[in-house]
Design a protein around this motif. Structure first.
Motif: not given
Length: 236
Positions: A161-162, A169-170, A179-181, A208-211
């Motif tokens: 979860v970001y 951006k990335y 992506i920075p932790e 922004d959610i990465y699954r």
């Protein structure tokens, strides 16, 4: 009574009455301002402070405080460990006599309290926490959150979860795999099942959610906003 004496008496009486009439009335005392505790865990994890209390005269000039966390449905959201108490009056740090990891006895006062919560949201501050003498407190950090109700079972089955805008951006930088932790708001997988806070995401703010899936598939859900007090079974 002589005429001059009567006139003098009446003149004095008029002056006395006039003085009483012109004397300013005392303004009512302003009500004492109520101190309201707030929490600060950064821009994404928001919420309120809920307090339960009861009298205990045996504490004398001290208060007893034990800390908990919950999310908007009233469920536990991870253990809370108080780390420091700074007086808002003197600016000095006051030491707690710990009776448990989650609290103990401390001199009555108004404090900014640094606390750690298991998992996310990590370290934050309770501001303007008023603890009155001779009182026991159960203090709950009530996070504004939604609960992820997805079954994460195997390696590679994860949720990252970001903040909203992270993907765009990335991707433009060609760094979606780096992506920075420090941008990570939460990371959910099968290994943190016992830490309830790990299963929460902030509600009411775009994310922004990465699954990722155990078979190697992956997908992004951009600008996703969770509803408060909701259970998330899938992302759309």
């Amino acid at each position: 009574m002589k005429k001059t004496s009567v006139i003098t008496f009446l003149a004095i009486l008029v002056l006395v009455i006039a003085g009483c009439a012109s004397a300013p009335t005392s303004a009512p005392a302003a009500p004492e301002a109520k101190v309201s505790a707030t929490i600060d865990f950064g821009p994404y994890w928001t919420g309120t402070v809920r307090m339960e209390k009861e009298s205990n005269t045996g504490l004398k000039d001290n208060a007893e405080a034990v800390f908990y966390s919950e999310w908007t449905m009233g469920e536990s959201a991870g253990n809370v460990y108080p780390k420091s108490f700074t007086s808002t009056v003197t600016g000095s740090e006051e030491q707690m006599d710990f009776l448990w990891d989650k609290g103990g006895d401390i001199k009555a006062g108004i404090y900014d309290v640094v606390v750690d919560v298991d998992g996310m949201p990590g370290t934050g501050t309770i501001k303007n926490l008023e603890l009155k003498k001779g009182t026991e407190y159960n203090i709950y950090l009530s996070f504004n959150a939604a609960k992820v109700a997805i079954d994460f079972q195997t390696d590679g089955d994860d949720l990252y979860v970001y903040p909203a805008g992270t993907y765009s951006k990335y991707e433009d930088l060609g760094r979606l795999d780096n992506i920075p932790e420090e941008l990570l708001i939460n990371h959910i997988n099968s290994y943190n099942e016992n830490n309830a806070i790990w299963w929460l995401i902030p509600a009411g703010v775009p994310l922004d959610i990465y699954r990722t899936h155990s078979n190697g598939d992956a997908e992004w859900f951009k600008d996703y906003t969770a509803k408060p007090e909701s259970f998330i079974k899938n992302f759309e």
